[in-house]
Every structure is written in structure tokens, then in C-alpha cells.
Design a protein around this motif. Structure first.
Motif, PDB file in Angstrom:
ATOM      1  N   LEU A   7       0.845  -1.200   0.000  1.00 20.15           N
ATOM      2  CA  LEU A   7       0.000   0.000   0.000  1.00 20.15           C
ATOM      3  C   LEU A   7       0.876   1.244   0.000  1.00 20.15           C
ATOM      4  O   LEU A   7       1.681   1.433   0.920  1.00 20.15           O
ATOM      5  CB  LEU A   7      -0.934  -0.007   1.225  1.00 20.15           C
ATOM      6  N   ASN A   8       0.706   2.057  -1.042  1.00 17.94           N
ATOM      7  CA  ASN A   8       1.418   3.339  -1.131  1.00 17.94           C
ATOM      8  C   ASN A   8       2.906   3.235  -0.790  1.00 17.94           C
ATOM      9  O   ASN A   8       3.420   3.972   0.049  1.00 17.94           O
ATOM     10  CB  ASN A   8       0.730   4.380  -0.246  1.00 17.94           C
ATOM     11  N   GLY A   9       3.568   2.265  -1.446  1.00 26.07           N
ATOM     12  CA  GLY A   9       5.015   2.207  -1.338  1.00 26.07           C
ATOM     13  C   GLY A   9       5.595   1.203  -0.367  1.00 26.07           C
ATOM     14  O   GLY A   9       6.801   1.015  -0.331  1.00 26.07           O
ATOM     15  N   ILE A  19      -7.237   2.863   4.280  1.00 26.68           N
ATOM     16  CA  ILE A  19      -7.115   4.172   3.634  1.00 26.68           C
ATOM     17  C   ILE A  19      -8.205   5.092   4.161  1.00 26.68           C
ATOM     18  O   ILE A  19      -9.229   4.646   4.676  1.00 26.68           O
ATOM     19  CB  ILE A  19      -7.195   4.076   2.094  1.00 26.68           C
ATOM     20  N   ASP A  23     -11.149   9.086   0.422  1.00 25.17           N
ATOM     21  CA  ASP A  23     -10.529   8.683  -0.851  1.00 25.17           C
ATOM     22  C   ASP A  23     -11.569   8.737  -1.977  1.00 25.17           C
ATOM     23  O   ASP A  23     -12.699   8.261  -1.831  1.00 25.17           O
ATOM     24  CB  ASP A  23      -9.969   7.267  -0.732  1.00 25.17           C
ATOM     25  N   PRO A  65       2.124   5.540  -9.344  1.00 28.58           N
ATOM     26  CA  PRO A  65       3.293   5.923  -8.550  1.00 28.58           C
ATOM     27  C   PRO A  65       4.295   4.788  -8.386  1.00 28.58           C
ATOM     28  O   PRO A  65       4.939   4.687  -7.341  1.00 28.58           O
ATOM     29  CB  PRO A  65       2.660   6.294  -7.216  1.00 28.58           C
ATOM     30  N   LEU A  94      -5.771   1.429  -8.263  1.00 29.17           N
ATOM     31  CA  LEU A  94      -5.234   2.790  -8.304  1.00 29.17           C
ATOM     32  C   LEU A  94      -6.400   3.771  -8.278  1.00 29.17           C
ATOM     33  O   LEU A  94      -7.314   3.679  -9.105  1.00 29.17           O
ATOM     34  CB  LEU A  94      -4.452   2.978  -9.605  1.00 29.17           C
ATOM     35  N   GLY A  97      -6.773   9.139  -4.897  1.00 29.10           N
ATOM     36  CA  GLY A  97      -6.384   9.582  -3.548  1.00 29.10           C
ATOM     37  C   GLY A  97      -7.469  10.445  -2.911  1.00 29.10           C
ATOM     38  O   GLY A  97      -8.632  10.375  -3.306  1.00 29.10           O
ATOM     39  N   LYS A 109      -0.989  12.712  -5.662  1.00 31.53           N
ATOM     40  CA  LYS A 109      -1.157  11.919  -4.444  1.00 31.53           C
ATOM     41  C   LYS A 109      -2.165  10.789  -4.626  1.00 31.53           C
ATOM     42  O   LYS A 109      -3.186  10.728  -3.933  1.00 31.53           O
ATOM     43  CB  LYS A 109      -1.582  12.832  -3.290  1.00 31.53           C
ATOM     44  N   THR A 111      -3.739   6.881  -4.610  1.00 28.16           N
ATOM     45  CA  THR A 111      -3.706   5.703  -3.738  1.00 28.16           C
ATOM     46  C   THR A 111      -3.439   4.512  -4.638  1.00 28.16           C
ATOM     47  O   THR A 111      -4.131   4.328  -5.642  1.00 28.16           O
ATOM     48  CB  THR A 111      -5.078   5.512  -3.044  1.00 28.16           C
ATOM     49  N   PHE A 112      -2.433   3.715  -4.297  1.00 25.16           N
ATOM     50  CA  PHE A 112      -2.142   2.524  -5.107  1.00 25.16           C
ATOM     51  C   PHE A 112      -1.895   1.348  -4.181  1.00 25.16           C
ATOM     52  O   PHE A 112      -1.143   1.465  -3.218  1.00 25.16           O
ATOM     53  CB  PHE A 112      -0.897   2.754  -5.972  1.00 25.16           C
ATOM     54  N   TYR A 113      -2.557   0.239  -4.470  1.00 27.44           N
ATOM     55  CA  TYR A 113      -2.253  -0.942  -3.656  1.00 27.44           C
ATOM     56  C   TYR A 113      -2.352  -2.237  -4.447  1.00 27.44           C
ATOM     57  O   TYR A 113      -2.908  -2.279  -5.540  1.00 27.44           O
ATOM     58  CB  TYR A 113      -3.083  -0.995  -2.384  1.00 27.44           C
TER      59      TYR A 113
END
Lengths: 279, 279
Positions: A7-9, A19, A23, A65, A94, A97, A109, A111-113
Motif C-alpha cells: 500500500l502506497n510504497g 485508507i 478517498d 506511482p 489505483l 487519492g 497523491k 492511492t495505489f495498492y
């Protein structure tokens, strides 16, 4: 065994992956999605899935991202970490955000998971003796992109189960389109026929077309397919990344062909299993 | 000042309000939504909004885990707690909760939350001198319900701003439907005309129809409205819970009527302001 996700990196435990409720993926359903298979540690046809995913992200002006290399690496790491050495379902999500002004978002910004989940195969009998589809009059709003909008599909699950069907086939204006989460193929006089427009281009569909072409055995028609053709088809099957190739022997209240899984369907099921190393 | 929200039964700080990434509201965009105004401590037309919300929840087989009385009470408490004594925007969101089997959910474990946010009025000039709409060929999938699917609306925000428009008007098959988050009214020869089918029944739209009827001054037509009628209308305005009544003097590249805010629009704007006590 604890399950992990990305999640987010970061790779984190799934139970901690949350999250914010503002969102735009939630408030406005604004997101793109992809579903992949990871088989014996390797992502199946990663590049095809990635290309589809970025095409959807571009259509929705969403910022991805992460690089494809890192995505593939994370998926394969999660498959190991989650204990799925044979096969697992992968979901990429994706969104824009946090929602701004109720209906906008900050491009920078997102949201990616990534979820890597247990693969639950359909019952063996489905592949051996065939399955049923129900038809429903519907065309998706953004058919060529895999957005997160599955409202119609989710809302039909109870009906699907009631009718003992494996999938819902969307038909619209006399045309066959696609199933809720699968593509469809018809076989007629040795020809392989599949709808070309107003559908999501599935990766399993793509591989089946490649295999059929490479075999040199089948004439292929990617074209507008009429609803009437369901009743005169010799064989029908559906394709999906989480289900592979599934024979269809009943649709609504009628039998497909002679009601048996046909030889061309069987041939392509086998060819596909070889490609995925599951055969 | 910390902002608060209501999530799954509790009033909590907004910064702590998070939901799991497996929520079907995210993965499959499966949810219903409503937008309300809380004005000087009171929810405007709560019962109408609630009825619309439960109708959407029923259509999607979603379980509403709260009573209307409690919902109203929480909204009014959040307006005070968040420091919005004049006016605020309220959002109700209901999803199926955690996704099961990738596409199902447990009816008994929904996700429900309430956001009470700062109301950002449109510039005064918009109400005084009128605004612009752009048209877009689109019809929503579930038009009579307020689902969380706003993919088309969100994706058009950049174009809307580029064109200096206040809203996007969906037209389809030669018919006028609704705006992305508003309803539309036309005035022609003293008659008030608004689309009847294939639209979300807005609460501001409903109040305007009630006020127009009660005044005894206007003939009212709720019917199929053709796109051509935009060019011959004397006046046009839009309605929304977050924007009230907004005059429209331009659409795409043409002027509406004489390009000025018309007398019937002004009359109904005033009547509406009285009802909301904002006049």
C-alpha cells in the motif's frame, strides 16, 4: 499465517492496510483495477496486464506511482510471503487519492495498492462437464477500460447463484458483449468467433486468440456478434485471468450445441493449460 | 480545529477514520451515496434525502446499519463539533463492507460513514450574472439511484474548468438528462420544464417543483426534454443540494435566451432561499 499487501510504497500486514474515508476511490468510485494470476512464483503475462492498467490510468488521468519492474517484484515477493507457491490472484488498484472539493483529486497523491489473494479454482466438474451463463441486458459505461465500477456485476451475484450460473453475459441492442468478469467465445463450423468492440480486452482472451492463430487450425472472427448466434453456436466458452478457459453448455433456458463440452473448447483449454504450466 | 466524522457506529476524528483496502466500495465501487445540506444546525429536507438513500440501498441490497433518527442526530452533532454553525455539506456513504470471493460481501457487515464538510458557496457573481454549462454525450448506468459511481463526472472536471463551466450537462440520444451533480430546468413562455426520466430525482429539484406549484404562477411540465429545446429556452437554471438554484446563461457556444438571468429563475431563487432561511 498473516497476509501481506502493498500500500502506497510499502509491504505491510493486510490487517493494517487502511485508507482514509475521503478517498475518491470510495466517495466517487474513481479508480482503475487489474486482476492478474501469479503462477508458481511468476506473474502470468505481466506486460499485457500492465499495458492495460496504464491505459486505464491514462484514460482516467491517474498517476501510477510505481514502475512496472517494481510492481512485478512486489507481486512475486507477496506471493512468497503469503505462502502461495502454486497460484494466487493479484489485484492492482489505483485511485485518485483524497477527494478535493467533493469531486476532484491531487494528481500527485494517488492511492495505489496490490492484493495477493488465495486462488480458489472453480469446481473440476465445471471444466469437465461445462457450466451455465445467464444473460442480462447491460453495457458497461467504460467498456474498454478496467475501472473499479462493478456495480452491475456485484448486484447480479445473487441472481447468478440462484440460477446456478458461473457468469452473467451482458447483451445489448441485440449484440453479445462480454461477461461480468470474463470474455466469451463461440465456435461455429470450426470457426472461433468473439466480440471485438465495446468489451474489455481480456489477457486470457488475447492468449487464446494467439494460440488459436498459432495452431493454424481455426479461422478466427473478431467482430460484432449477434445474440441470435448463441442459439446456433456449436460450442461456447468463457475466459478470465482467475478462471482460465471455462466451457459453457447452457445459457438461460437453452442448451449450447449438443449440451456437451466440445472438441475445440477442449483443445484450447489444453493449449492454455500448457502455456500457464498448469496442464 | 480537528474535524470529526461518523464511521461504523462512532464519532471519531477524521484523521483516524480509515477503512480496509478490501472494502467492496473500493475494489468494486459498490456503494450508495447521498449529499445533504445542514443549515443553521438543521438538516434540510432530511426525510426526502433519507428516502432516496434507502431506495438506493435497497436497489443494491445494502444493509443500512443505522436509524434515520440517529443519522439526523449525528449529522447535527457533527455540524456543531466541526464548527459549521451556518451551513455545511453532508455526505452519507454506504458500501457492502469487506469483499468476499472478489465480488461478494456480507450483508450484515456494511461500511457506513458520514462526512460533514465545509460548505464552499459558488462565487456570488454566478448567482447574479449566470453561469455556463457544457454538454456531454452520456447517460448514467443507474440514473435513478445515487450510487458512488461518478467516474464520468470526475473525469470531466478538467474539461469543465478549462471551459469555465459550472457543470456538465449529460445529453443522450437527443434528450437532455441531468448534470453531473445537478438537475436542470428550462423556462419557455412562462412554463417550467424539466426532464422526468433517466435522472436522479434531486431534492432541490423536488422543492423547486413544490414551490412553483404552490405559487400557482407557473405551468409545469415534467417530461422528456429534447436537446433542441436548449436553444429556444427563455431561461435555464440548475439545482443541487450543495449549490441551490444556479442560473445558466451560456451552454457550450451559445447564449441562453437573451443571455441574462431571467425573471422566473430569479423568482424561484428567492423562493428557495426563503425555504432554506438563507434569503
Amino acid at each position: 499465517m498473516d497476509k501481506y499487501c502493498f500500500l502506497n510504497g510499502e509491504i505491510i500486514p493486510l490487517t493494517e492496510a487502511k485508507i482514509g474515508i475521503e478517498d475518491i476511490g470510495l466517495l466517487r468510485g474513481y479508480g482503475v483495477y487489474d486482476g492478474l494470476a501469479v503462477i508458481k512464483g511468476k506473474v502470468f503475462r505481466f506486460e499485457d496486464h500492465w499495458n492495460r492498467f496504464i491505459s486505464g490510468a491514462h484514460a482516467l488521468s491517474l498517476n501510477i506511482p510505481i514502475t512496472p519492474e517494481k510492481t512485478k517484484e512486489v507481486i512475486e515477493e507477496l506471493a512468497v510471503k503469503n505462502g502461495f507457491d502454486q497460484r494466487a490472484n493479484v489485484r492492482l488498484i489505483l485511485t485518485g487519492g483524497k477527494t478535493l472539493n467533493g469531486i476532484e483529486y491531487d494528481f500527485n497523491k494517488p492511492t495505489f495498492y496490490i492484493l495477493v489473494e488465495k486462488w480458489e479454482p472453480l469446481p473440476e466438474d465445471y471444466y469437465k462437464n461445462g457450466t451455465k451463463l445467464i444473460t442480462y441486458r447491460h453495457a458497461r459505461e467504460w467498456p474498454t477500460h478496467k475501472t473499479t465500477n462493478y456495480i452491475q456485476a456485484v448486484s447480479l451475484q445473487d441472481l447468478r447463484k440462484e440460477q446456478k450460473a458461473v457468469e452473467i453475459l451482458y447483451v445489448y441492442d441485440g449484440e453479445i458483449l462480454e461477461c461480468a468478469t470474463s470474455n466469451i467465445f463461440l465456435v461455429k463450423n470450426g470457426k472461433l468467433i468473439t466480440p471485438s468492440d465495446g468489451i474489455l480486452g481480456g489477457i486470457t482472451r488475447k492468449v487464446i486468440l494467439e494460440l488459436a492463430k498459432a495452431s493454424g487450425q481455426y479461422e478466427i472472427e473478431e467482430r460484432l456478434v449477434y445474440e441470435d448466434e448463441l442459439k446456433t453456436a456449436d460450442e461456447i466458452f468463457i475466459t478470465s485471468s482467475f478462471k482460465d478457459v471455462v466451457p459453457v453448455v447452457n445459457i438461460d433456458d437453452f442448451e449450447v450445441g449438443n449440451g456437451q463440452v466440445g472438441p475445440i473448447t477442449k483443445d484450447l483449454m489444453q493449449a492454455f493449460a500448457k502455456v500457464t504450466n498448469m496442464g
